[in-house]
Design an enzyme around this catalytic site. Structure first.
Site, mmCIF file in Angstrom:
data_model
loop_
_atom_site.group_PDB
_atom_site.id
_atom_site.type_symbol
_atom_site.label_atom_id
_atom_site.label_comp_id
_atom_site.label_asym_id
_atom_site.label_seq_id
_atom_site.Cartn_x
_atom_site.Cartn_y
_atom_site.Cartn_z
ATOM 1 N N ASP B 61 38.515 47.278 32.517
ATOM 2 C CA ASP B 61 39.492 46.400 31.661
ATOM 3 C C ASP B 61 40.007 45.215 32.399
ATOM 4 O O ASP B 61 40.378 45.260 33.550
ATOM 5 C CB ASP B 61 40.790 47.301 31.470
ATOM 6 N N THR B 94 40.745 40.928 26.843
ATOM 7 C CA THR B 94 41.322 40.380 27.959
ATOM 8 C C THR B 94 40.082 39.664 29.008
ATOM 9 O O THR B 94 40.189 38.965 29.986
ATOM 10 C CB THR B 94 42.038 41.399 29.091
ATOM 11 N N THR B 95 38.943 40.413 28.996
ATOM 12 C CA THR B 95 37.760 39.971 29.752
ATOM 13 C C THR B 95 37.254 38.706 29.060
ATOM 14 O O THR B 95 36.917 37.654 29.614
ATOM 15 C CB THR B 95 36.571 41.042 29.681
ATOM 16 N N ASP B 387 44.312 49.909 24.897
ATOM 17 C CA ASP B 387 43.626 48.797 23.967
ATOM 18 C C ASP B 387 43.372 49.051 22.715
ATOM 19 O O ASP B 387 43.476 48.250 21.752
ATOM 20 C CB ASP B 387 42.196 48.636 24.913
#
Lengths: 535, 527
Positions: B61, B94-95, B387
């Site tokens: 994550d 998020t990445t 997520d």
């Protein structure tokens, strides 16, 4: 030098421990000072104008700030040099007084210092230079008044105000949505402005930020936003026609300041004390309920029991509200801050049409909105943005925009921006210089040259050829006798600032000139710097 | 004459090109760090904390990885920040946001080296971002009105999100869990009513969704283990001898007999309190604070199930689901709202005993029990599920959906390329660079899966040149596939947030031409 001899030939010390101090005198001192002043202004020079670059500042704790607001950069720069500190002060006082043009003032002062250095090398006495500067600044000051325009707007026609705020915002990182932010700023200022007295109390505008969402979600709320939530998770999230009791006393048993002891030595006493305690909580809640409050806002915390009692009596409450916010709530809702439960009366309650709790994003952030207040004079600008830095920068930019709008309401004279005012002053000062006999003439001419520094930096930051552009604009101004020509930073195709709607307030510009001249005079007068040497 | 010292000791200043270099290097380094975790075949990272015990986290994550890094580079911090915000706001991507920002900066660096002014690049990027967003808006599918289709959409999104996580083996199972849980919320984004309990043991497949509420506590000794039609009082009160809260009170006695008397009075007081609580007509009492032995015994005598020391979240959630109110005083039993549920029983999960409340009043609440081989596995599973839940709950609000697998990036890149062709001036270079940065994302996804990225992306681009193409990278089979057939979808909101925040961050870093680092605050030596 620091050692003198008395009449018996014995040495005595004037300056203590002088071998531990370094000392600069005369021309060296002045040059050193000028060099450090220039160094500061050089840092800021690239941040000037709509195409100016930002600075990234890392604080001692490792937090990062990205800004191009002159005052903020200087404040966070952690300067050690004394003269540099003076420049920081200079920018700060422009910030306090006007709120905008904090970068310009430092660049101006730097340019003045630079030209003073040249004059010093020619052997002109610093006092003469500062006198010349003084005269020149007076000429420029008057010239500004001469070229200023009256700026017409009214409460119903706010478009001109919005345009001005947009000019201010266009140099900031938020210029993506400068239109909406400018509207927010103008509406906020007008909401709190007293157009009769031409006064604006910016304290009534609260700027609150919350990370998340988009910059476009930034909104103006006619009311107060408090970053708190209801004290009990099950209290109602929305209250209409709220009557608000604003308290600065805790929902807790009293704690007298005088030292005392309550001795319990019998079972009866133990029980009475307990009953009293319960009654005390009950009374507090009852008092709030009696006066008709439907919402309690408290500066302090509540005990668990009090919390439940409030909940039970259907009296929502917010706790740990800060002092400033409490005052704002009191102003907005027309309530009074009540320090004691005994003094609660129905008249002291504040009123608001709607109080609601709003949740954001996927985290548990909640905020309380107090809207439709009895007195809508207090407003809140609620900023959303991608990250903390963005929000901080937006706050600063909005502050600038608010200040500009306020200044326009206070005094509606404007001058055109884009360096046009500086160029026009430079021409006027240059022309006036020849009339002065004596050494001052050179200083006045130097002042005129220094005035060119701002448009020059603007042109340079915009990727134009600085000297070419400046001379072209200057000759155009003289040829057409029109002071509205400036640097075309945004590549619009015209350099008539009136068409581009780029203008600044007259007092802001005047203040810049005066402050810059003052500081430069101060720096020029220093001829001896004594500082503890490094150990 | 040079100025010797403008700043304080240890403060550093970097200007112009050097400053830009420093921020580019920092930002690109961060992006490269998380790059390999992108996509369904992305790799994980092991994070070892410096704290006591050197606890280890295994995750892919982005936000979790970046949060745990100690970074000194200012530009890198900006990227960490946007990843955090992405996590807070939409929960996923998020990445991607960091990788996209990194790619944008990498492209910008080339342009700066080719003597294009950063401001020109910024204005090009802005135009490109706006154009890309519009391109996406044109292609979105909104199935909100068709409940059946909407549900399959959600399912697809959940599967897509989970496929890049540790749960990908059982993604169908977990996608179903997540969709069911979110559908129960009926449109609210309050994820609090979904409780996740982690219990080591068993396998990931044994994880299940329970419609009731599970409290990780034990039932007191000698109290009923099973209650039907429970009336529950949820409380937050001190159950030891209540301290007298009036300031300055103290007990002063002059003989042992008095001490005994007071003690009796205290006990009496306790008994009264317990009696009051029991008088509410309850058969279950849940307190946030400790219940000591004496009152526990009293409750046991009265046949009331007493649960002590439920944490704050537990209490709030319990009150929410059972419809009760959190009480702290017990004088008016008639007006306190009690919580209800059909059945309370003790259940066993693995080795542990838990209390299970079923048939609660509010249907929204549910509990997901995660089972797995090790705590690390469970932690990562929880993050992945979180997520998925975030994305789903956001999708319920904004039901616009896009295809996944690099499809949106290609759509945007195509639109941006066209814009570049139409734009006169230097800005067009920046716009072209933007499209290159967008294409980098499918490239990285393919690279991470060990595929021939150059070949695949070229094919993909060709596919997208046709009108109405649904082509994307099918990582599983390693070829270009139709995303509609494969059922790979992503939420529009996530993609939009990725696009906008990445552009914003890149812009912010590009605008910097000077970095001033203050001297670090001195820590006082504690020894």
């Amino acid at each position: 030098m620091a050692l003198a001899f008395d009449e018996f030939g014995r040495p005595f010390i004037i300056l203590r421990e002088q071998e531990q101090k370094s000392r600069l005198r005369g021309l060296d001192a002045q040059k050193a000072n000028i060099a450090s002043g220039k160094a500061v202004s050089r840092i800021l020079q690239t941040s000037l104008g709509p195409k100016g670059m930002d600075k990234m500042l890392q604080s001692p704790d490792g937090d990062v700030t990205i800004t191009n607001d002159g005052a903020t950069i200087l404040e966070q720069m952690d300067v050690d040099n004394q003269i540099a500190k003076l420049m920081v002060e200079l920018s700060r006082s422009q910030d306090y007084e006007i709120g905008d043009g904090t970068t310009g003032v430092v660049v101006m002062a730097g340019a003045l210092l630079e030209h003073a250095e040249k004059l010093l090398e020619r052997g002109i006495h610093p006092i003469r230079i500062s006198e010349g500067y003084e005269t020149a600044s007076r000429i420029a000051f008057e010239h500004l008044e001469h070229i200023a325009h009256k700026f017409e707007f009214s409460a119903s026609d706010i478009e001109p105000l919005i345009q001005t705020c947009m000019t201010t915002l266009s140099s900031k990182i938020v210029n993506r949505c400068k239109r909406s932010l400018a509207e927010i700023a103008v509406k906020a200022v007008l909401a709190v402005a007293d157009l009769e007295r031409k006064d604006v109390n910016l304290d009534l505008i609260k700027v609150e930020g919350k990370v998340g969402g988009k910059l476009e979600d930034t909104e103006l709320i006619y009311g107060i936003v408090v970053d708190k939530d209801m004290s009990h998770p099950q209290m109602p999230k929305q209250i209409e026609d709220a009557k608000i009791a604003i308290l600065t006393c805790p929902f807790e048993p009293p704690k007298p300041k005088t030292k005392h002891k309550v001795d319990i030595d019998t079972v009866e006493k133990f029980q009475t004390l307990r009953q009293q305690e319960q009654k005390y909580f009950d009374d507090m809640v009852q008092k709030c309920k009696d006066v008709g409050a439907t919402l309690v806002i408290c500066q302090w915390g509540f005990d668990d029991e009090a919390n439940h009692l409030l909940m039970h009596r259907n009296l929502p409450a917010v706790r740990w509200v800060g002092g400033v916010e409490l005052e704002l709530i009191a102003i907005a809702t027309g309530g009074r801050i009540v320090p004691r439960f005994q003094e609660l009366t129905p008249e002291k309650l504040g009123r608001a049409g709607l109080v609601r709790e709003k949740a954001f994003g996927t985290t548990k952030d909640r905020m309380i909105y107090i809207e439709h207040c009895a007195n809508s004079r207090a407003v809140t600008i609620f900023i959303r943005g991608g990250n903390k830095m963005m929000i901080e920068e937006t706050k600063r930019s909005l502050h600038d925009a608010l200040c500009v709008a306020r200044n326009l309401i206070r005094n509606n004279s404007i001058v055109y921006g884009g360096g046009s005012a500086e160029i026009s002053c430079s021409i006027a000062v240059e022309a006036a210089a020849d009339k002065y006999p004596g050494v001052e003439q050179y200083a006045i001419r130097a002042f005129a040259d220094a005035l060119d520094a701002v448009p020059m930096a603007l042109a340079e930051n915009s990727g134009l050829q600085p000297i070419e552009t400046l001379s072209a604009v200057k000759s155009q101004q003289i040829k057409e006798n029109n002071s509205c020509f400036g640097i075309d930073c945004n590549d619009v195709g015209t350099n008539d600032m009136r068409e581009q709607n780029v203008f600044e307030t007259l007092i802001g510009k005047q203040q810049q000139l005066l402050l810059a001249t003052q500081v430069v005079k101060m720096i020029l007068k220093i001829d001896d710097v004594i500082s503890p040497s490094e150990y | 004459m040079a100025v010797e010292r403008l700043f304080k000791d240890e403060a550093t200043e970097e200007k112009g090109e050097r400053a830009r270099m420093a921020s580019f290097v920092g930002a690109v380094a961060i992006a490269d760090l998380v790059k390999t975790t992108l996509g369904p075949k992305g790799m994980d990272k092991i994070l070892q904390s410096t704290g006591r015990g050197h606890s280890v986290t295994v995750t892919n994550d982005g936000a979790t990885i970046l949060k745990s890094l100690h970074i000194d580079n200012a530009a890198a911090k900006v990227l960490v920040d946007i990843s955090k915000v992405q996590d807070d706001e939409v929960g996923d991507g998020t990445t991607s946001v960091v990788v996209l920002a990194g790619e944008l900066l990498r492209e910008a660096e080339k342009l700066v080296n080719a003597k294009i002014h950063p401001m020109t690049i910024i204005s090009g990027y802005r135009m490109a971002a706006e154009c890309a967003r519009n391109a996406l808006l044109e292609k979105v599918v909104d199935n909100k009105l068709d409940a059946e289709k909407f549900k399959t959409d959600l399912m697809k999104i959940a599967m897509t999100t989970l496929s890049s996580k540790i749960l990908s083996q059982d993604k169908e199972h977990f996608a179903k869990l997540a969709v069911d849980a979110v559908m129960r919320l009926k449109g609210s984004t309050n994820l609090e009513s979904i409780q996740i309990i982690k219990k080591p043991g068993g396998s990931l497949k044994d994880s299940f969704l329970d419609e009731g509420f599970i409290l990780d506590k034990k039932i007191g000794v000698g109290q009923p283990k099973r209650i039907e039609n429970a009336k529950i009082l949820v409380a937050n009160t001190a159950m030891d001898t209540d301290k007298v809260k009036i300031y300055g009170a103290r007990v002063r006695v002059d003989s042992m007999a008095k001490v005994a008397e007071i003690e009796v009075a205290e006990k009496e007081k306790m008994r009264e309190k317990v009696q009051k609580i029991i008088n509410h007509g309850i058969n279950c009492f849940v307190n946030r604070q400790l219940i000591y032995n004496f009152p526990e015994e009293l409750f046991a005598d009265a046949g009331v199930l007493a649960i002590e020391h439920a944490d704050f979240d537990g209490i709030e959630r319990l009150a929410l689901v059972t419809g009760g109110e959190i009480a702290s005083t017990f004088d008016n039993p008639e007006s306190v709202k009690l919580g209800h549920c059909k059945l309370i029983e003790e259940i066993m999960i693995g080795e542990d005993r838990l209390i299970h409340f079923s048939g609660v009043e509010m249907g929204q609440a549910c509990t997901i029990v995660l089972r797995g081989a090790s705590p690390h596995m469970l932690d990562e599973a929880e993050r992945s599920l979180h997520d998925a839940l975030c994305v789903l709950s956001q999708t319920v609000i904004d039901s616009r959906v896009l295809f996944g697998g690099g499809w949106p990036e290609m759509v945007m890149a195509k639109a941006v390329d066209e814009l570049a062709r139409k734009t006169p001036g230097k800005r067009s270079h920046a716009i072209e660079a933007f499209s290159r940065a967008l294409v980098a994302i499918p490239t990285i996804i393919a690279d991470n899966a060990g595929l021939d990225s150059a070949e695949l992306v070229a094919q993909l681009r060709a596919e997208h040149h046709k009108e109405e193409s649904n082509a994307g990278i099918d990582v599983i089979s390693g070829s270009v596939g139709d995303m509609a057939d494969l059922g790979i979808s992503e939420a529009f909101k996530v993609k939009q947030a990725v696009l906008l925040s990445a552009t914003e961050a890149a812009e912010m870093i590009l605008r910097v031409d000077e970095i001033i680092t203050c001297a670090p605050r001195r820590r006082e030596d504690r020894m």
